[in-house]
Structures are given as C-alpha cells and as structure tokens.
Write a protein that holds these residues in place. Structure first.
Motif, PDB file in Angstrom:
ATOM      1  N   LYS A  62       0.820  -1.215   0.000  1.00 45.43           N
ATOM      2  CA  LYS A  62       0.000   0.000   0.000  1.00 45.43           C
ATOM      3  C   LYS A  62       0.855   1.267   0.000  1.00 45.43           C
ATOM      4  O   LYS A  62       0.546   2.240  -0.689  1.00 45.43           O
ATOM      5  N   ILE A  63       1.931   1.275   0.785  1.00 44.44           N
ATOM      6  CA  ILE A  63       2.732   2.474   0.962  1.00 44.44           C
ATOM      7  C   ILE A  63       3.750   2.665  -0.161  1.00 44.44           C
ATOM      8  O   ILE A  63       3.930   3.770  -0.678  1.00 44.44           O
ATOM      9  N   GLU A  64       4.422   1.566  -0.557  1.00 43.11           N
ATOM     10  CA  GLU A  64       5.524   1.676  -1.517  1.00 43.11           C
ATOM     11  C   GLU A  64       5.223   1.016  -2.856  1.00 43.11           C
ATOM     12  O   GLU A  64       6.041   1.086  -3.774  1.00 43.11           O
ATOM     13  N   ASN A  65       4.073   0.344  -2.954  1.00 44.35           N
ATOM     14  CA  ASN A  65       3.697  -0.385  -4.168  1.00 44.35           C
ATOM     15  C   ASN A  65       4.753  -1.423  -4.536  1.00 44.35           C
ATOM     16  O   ASN A  65       5.078  -1.624  -5.711  1.00 44.35           O
ATOM     17  N   LEU A  66       5.281  -2.098  -3.510  1.00 46.76           N
ATOM     18  CA  LEU A  66       6.263  -3.157  -3.716  1.00 46.76           C
ATOM     19  C   LEU A  66       5.688  -4.483  -3.248  1.00 46.76           C
ATOM     20  O   LEU A  66       4.983  -4.542  -2.242  1.00 46.76           O
ATOM     21  N   ASP A  67       5.995  -5.538  -3.983  1.00 43.08           N
ATOM     22  CA  ASP A  67       5.560  -6.878  -3.601  1.00 43.08           C
ATOM     23  C   ASP A  67       6.643  -7.545  -2.762  1.00 43.08           C
ATOM     24  O   ASP A  67       7.802  -7.627  -3.179  1.00 43.08           O
ATOM     25  N   THR A  68       6.275  -7.998  -1.579  1.00 47.60           N
ATOM     26  CA  THR A  68       7.207  -8.707  -0.699  1.00 47.60           C
ATOM     27  C   THR A  68       6.545  -9.988  -0.209  1.00 47.60           C
ATOM     28  O   THR A  68       5.333 -10.152  -0.324  1.00 47.60           O
ATOM     29  N   ASP A  69       7.337 -10.868   0.340  1.00 45.83           N
ATOM     30  CA  ASP A  69       6.815 -12.144   0.851  1.00 45.83           C
ATOM     31  C   ASP A  69       7.487 -12.423   2.190  1.00 45.83           C
ATOM     32  O   ASP A  69       8.424 -13.194   2.281  1.00 45.83           O
ATOM     33  N   ILE A  70       6.980 -11.753   3.231  1.00 50.11           N
ATOM     34  CA  ILE A  70       7.572 -11.837   4.557  1.00 50.11           C
ATOM     35  C   ILE A  70       6.687 -12.715   5.432  1.00 50.11           C
ATOM     36  O   ILE A  70       5.487 -12.484   5.554  1.00 50.11           O
ATOM     37  N   LEU A  71       7.289 -13.706   6.050  1.00 46.02           N
ATOM     38  CA  LEU A  71       6.574 -14.515   7.024  1.00 46.02           C
ATOM     39  C   LEU A  71       6.883 -13.967   8.407  1.00 46.02           C
ATOM     40  O   LEU A  71       8.018 -14.064   8.882  1.00 46.02           O
ATOM     41  N   GLU A  72       5.908 -13.339   9.058  1.00 43.53           N
ATOM     42  CA  GLU A  72       6.151 -12.695  10.345  1.00 43.53           C
ATOM     43  C   GLU A  72       4.851 -12.605  11.126  1.00 43.53           C
ATOM     44  O   GLU A  72       3.784 -12.932  10.628  1.00 43.53           O
ATOM     45  N   VAL A  73       4.966 -12.156  12.368  1.00 45.68           N
ATOM     46  CA  VAL A  73       3.778 -11.931  13.196  1.00 45.68           C
ATOM     47  C   VAL A  73       3.042 -10.726  12.625  1.00 45.68           C
ATOM     48  O   VAL A  73       3.652  -9.673  12.385  1.00 45.68           O
ATOM     49  N   PRO A  74       1.733 -10.822  12.382  1.00 44.46           N
ATOM     50  CA  PRO A  74       0.994  -9.694  11.806  1.00 44.46           C
ATOM     51  C   PRO A  74       1.026  -8.459  12.711  1.00 44.46           C
ATOM     52  O   PRO A  74       1.195  -8.558  13.919  1.00 44.46           O
ATOM     53  N   ASN A  75       0.874  -7.310  12.102  1.00 45.01           N
ATOM     54  CA  ASN A  75       0.747  -6.064  12.846  1.00 45.01           C
ATOM     55  C   ASN A  75      -0.687  -5.936  13.343  1.00 45.01           C
ATOM     56  O   ASN A  75      -1.627  -6.435  12.718  1.00 45.01           O
ATOM     57  N   SER A  76      -0.852  -5.253  14.476  1.00 45.19           N
ATOM     58  CA  SER A  76      -2.164  -5.161  15.118  1.00 45.19           C
ATOM     59  C   SER A  76      -2.706  -3.732  15.051  1.00 45.19           C
ATOM     60  O   SER A  76      -1.956  -2.765  15.177  1.00 45.19           O
ATOM     61  N   ILE A  77      -4.020  -3.627  14.850  1.00 46.83           N
ATOM     62  CA  ILE A  77      -4.696  -2.330  14.790  1.00 46.83           C
ATOM     63  C   ILE A  77      -5.915  -2.373  15.691  1.00 46.83           C
ATOM     64  O   ILE A  77      -6.727  -3.288  15.598  1.00 46.83           O
ATOM     65  N   GLY A  78      -6.045  -1.383  16.569  1.00 53.56           N
ATOM     66  CA  GLY A  78      -7.192  -1.309  17.461  1.00 53.56           C
ATOM     67  C   GLY A  78      -7.971  -0.029  17.247  1.00 53.56           C
ATOM     68  O   GLY A  78      -7.406   1.064  17.296  1.00 53.56           O
ATOM     69  N   PHE A  79      -9.271  -0.159  16.975  1.00 52.98           N
ATOM     70  CA  PHE A  79     -10.164   0.991  16.836  1.00 52.98           C
ATOM     71  C   PHE A  79     -11.026   1.073  18.096  1.00 52.98           C
ATOM     72  O   PHE A  79     -11.800   0.156  18.378  1.00 52.98           O
ATOM     73  N   PHE A  80     -10.908   2.171  18.841  1.00 54.57           N
ATOM     74  CA  PHE A  80     -11.678   2.357  20.064  1.00 54.57           C
ATOM     75  C   PHE A  80     -12.819   3.335  19.811  1.00 54.57           C
ATOM     76  O   PHE A  80     -12.638   4.363  19.146  1.00 54.57           O
ATOM     77  N   THR A  81     -13.994   3.014  20.360  1.00 53.81           N
ATOM     78  CA  THR A  81     -15.149   3.889  20.192  1.00 53.81           C
ATOM     79  C   THR A  81     -15.734   4.254  21.551  1.00 53.81           C
ATOM     80  O   THR A  81     -15.490   3.574  22.557  1.00 53.81           O
ATOM     81  N   ASP A  82     -16.540   5.310  21.569  1.00 58.20           N
ATOM     82  CA  ASP A  82     -17.243   5.681  22.794  1.00 58.20           C
ATOM     83  C   ASP A  82     -18.508   4.845  22.937  1.00 58.20           C
ATOM     84  O   ASP A  82     -18.731   3.904  22.166  1.00 58.20           O
ATOM     85  N   GLU A  83     -19.347   5.199  23.914  1.00 57.38           N
ATOM     86  CA  GLU A  83     -20.553   4.395  24.170  1.00 57.38           C
ATOM     87  C   GLU A  83     -21.542   4.428  23.009  1.00 57.38           C
ATOM     88  O   GLU A  83     -22.423   3.582  22.896  1.00 57.38           O
ATOM     89  N   ASN A  84     -21.404   5.429  22.106  1.00 56.52           N
ATOM     90  CA  ASN A  84     -22.275   5.514  20.933  1.00 56.52           C
ATOM     91  C   ASN A  84     -21.609   4.950  19.676  1.00 56.52           C
ATOM     92  O   ASN A  84     -22.104   5.153  18.566  1.00 56.52           O
ATOM     93  N   LEU A  85     -20.495   4.267  19.874  1.00 53.02           N
ATOM     94  CA  LEU A  85     -19.736   3.621  18.800  1.00 53.02           C
ATOM     95  C   LEU A  85     -19.089   4.605  17.837  1.00 53.02           C
ATOM     96  O   LEU A  85     -18.820   4.268  16.670  1.00 53.02           O
ATOM     97  N   TYR A  86     -18.829   5.839  18.304  1.00 52.69           N
ATOM     98  CA  TYR A  86     -18.079   6.796  17.496  1.00 52.69           C
ATOM     99  C   TYR A  86     -16.590   6.595  17.739  1.00 52.69           C
ATOM    100  O   TYR A  86     -16.121   6.578  18.879  1.00 52.69           O
TER     101      TYR A  86
END
Length: 239
Positions: free
Chosen positions: A174-198
């Motif tokens: 996505k960032i560099e438009n390069l194809d790689t084949d890395i076997l590694e632990v995936p990166n993690s992304i957390g989306f936090f929301t308030d009580e109204n799911l914003y």
C-alpha cells in the motif's frame, strides 16, 4: 480405477520397504514433517484473507462510526513510540488547516504548506510530521483497507474495541507499491469507540513492520486520539 489402485499399492509397498531400514525410516520422518509445514504455510497464507475492512465499517451487527473523525474538526494527540523514544504532536484540526505543537514549536498547516512560529512571525517550514501515512486519517484508512477483522471487545465503561491485523506485506504494498513475501507476526490495529460507537482512538502496533524496515529494534507503536469534535470554529483566529 485400476490404475489408481495400482498406484496406491506401489506407494504402500514403497513405504513398507523404507520402514525396514533406519535410513528409510528417517526419510519417512522428515517427509512427514515437510508435508506438515507445507500445510501450515498454506493455511497461514489463506486464512488471513477472509474478512476485509469494508467501506461502511460493518461486520454483521458490529458497527462503528467514523463520521466525527472524517468531518475533520477536532483536537488531537498523536504519540509515536519507537523503542524507548516518544514523538508527540498535539493540536487541533478544521478542514485542511491545523495548528499544532511539536517539540515546543508551534506549527500552522494549510493543505500541504507548513509554517512555524519564530520571532513573532509565521515562517515557511518543512513538514514536521514523521510517518505521516499513519497519522493522516484519510491515508490511514486506505492503507489498512486490507486489514483482517479479528474481534470486538466491549468494556463496562462503554468503550468498544475493534481489533484487526495486517501483514507487513500489505503495508509495504500500500505504501511503496512493492511486492514482498515476509513470514512474520501480523501487525495489530485497534479501533476504540465511545458508548455511541463513534471512533475516538486508534492504536497501531506496527512492530513487525518497523523491524523489517529498520525503524525499530523491538517496538514501533502509534496512538491517535481525537476529542472535542465539532468545537474548532476558526483556526485562523489563533494565527
């Protein structure tokens, strides 16, 4: 069908023959391990392709809203953690304009132009943001569009966490438009929301990506916090 039976008998006879010697048993042992690891590799590569980040951010009955962040009117705090170092940006945003502080210096941004405050004047400056591809929300959403949904966690405080994973291969593509084949632990992304799911907080653990790119030796994490939505009236008044 007869040919298949003959082939099967040929294989079983060969296996019986190999079992008779120590060298043959060794060949069978390592062949079994090879097949097992090939199976795991295929499972790993295919298993992460099941669920993608959709444009409406909806997974069954799990929905969170990005409207307030997408409207680009809020205060923000961005923290970038690289091993034992922390880089912090604090400011406010209204449309394509930002007023923020970095390392004790005030910056004013209009679109792609940056100014810093020096000797009671705003002077043209270079872009002080590092890893801006992960700080700019519109760019971040595009980058992580291939992330895999993992889970939803609801806390007693009303906060909800939506967890995703993304490979370094996808980030580099996505960032560099390069194809790689890395076997590694995936990166993690957390989306936090308030009580109204914003949506009001994003946590990125990009340690695998950071190690591969030489950014860090152990940890590369980013937190993006958004608050005071819709309360920024006119940034130019403070400039």
């Amino acid at each position: 069908m007869a040919k298949k039976k003959n082939y099967f008998k040929l294989v079983t006879d060969k296996v019986k023959e190999l079992k008779k010697t120590e060298r043959g048993r060794g060949i069978l042992f390592f062949s079994a391990y090879f097949v097992f690891f090939v199976f795991l590799f295929i499972l790993f590569r295919v298993g992460g392709e099941s669920t993608r980040l959709s444009e409406d951010y909806e997974y069954g009955d799990s929905i969170y809203l990005i409207d307030k962040v997408a409207d680009e009117n809020y205060r923000f705090t961005y923290n970038i953690y690289i091993d034992n170092e922390v880089i912090t940006y604090e400011g406010k945003k209204a449309g394509n304009k930002e007023l923020f502080n970095f390392l004790g210096v005030d910056y004013y941004r209009v679109g792609d132009s940056y100014f810093d405050y020096y000797d009671n004047n705003w002077i043209i400056a270079t872009n002080p943001y590092v890893f801006q591809e992960f700080l700019d929300f519109s760019k971040l959403v595009q980058i992580i569009s291939d992330a895999t949904y993992i889970s939803k966690t609801e806390f007693d405080s009303g906060i909800t966490l939506f967890t995703y994973q993304i490979s370094s291969n996808s980030l580099i593509k996505k960032i560099e438009n390069l194809d790689t084949d890395i076997l590694e632990v995936p990166n993690s992304i957390g989306f936090f929301t308030d009580e109204n799911l914003y949506l009001n907080r994003i946590e990125l653990d990009l340690s695998s990506y950071g190690k591969y790119k030489g950014i860090c030796t152990s940890n590369f994490k980013i937190t993006l916090e958004y608050y005071d939505f819709g309360k920024i009236e006119n940034i130019d008044e403070d400039v």
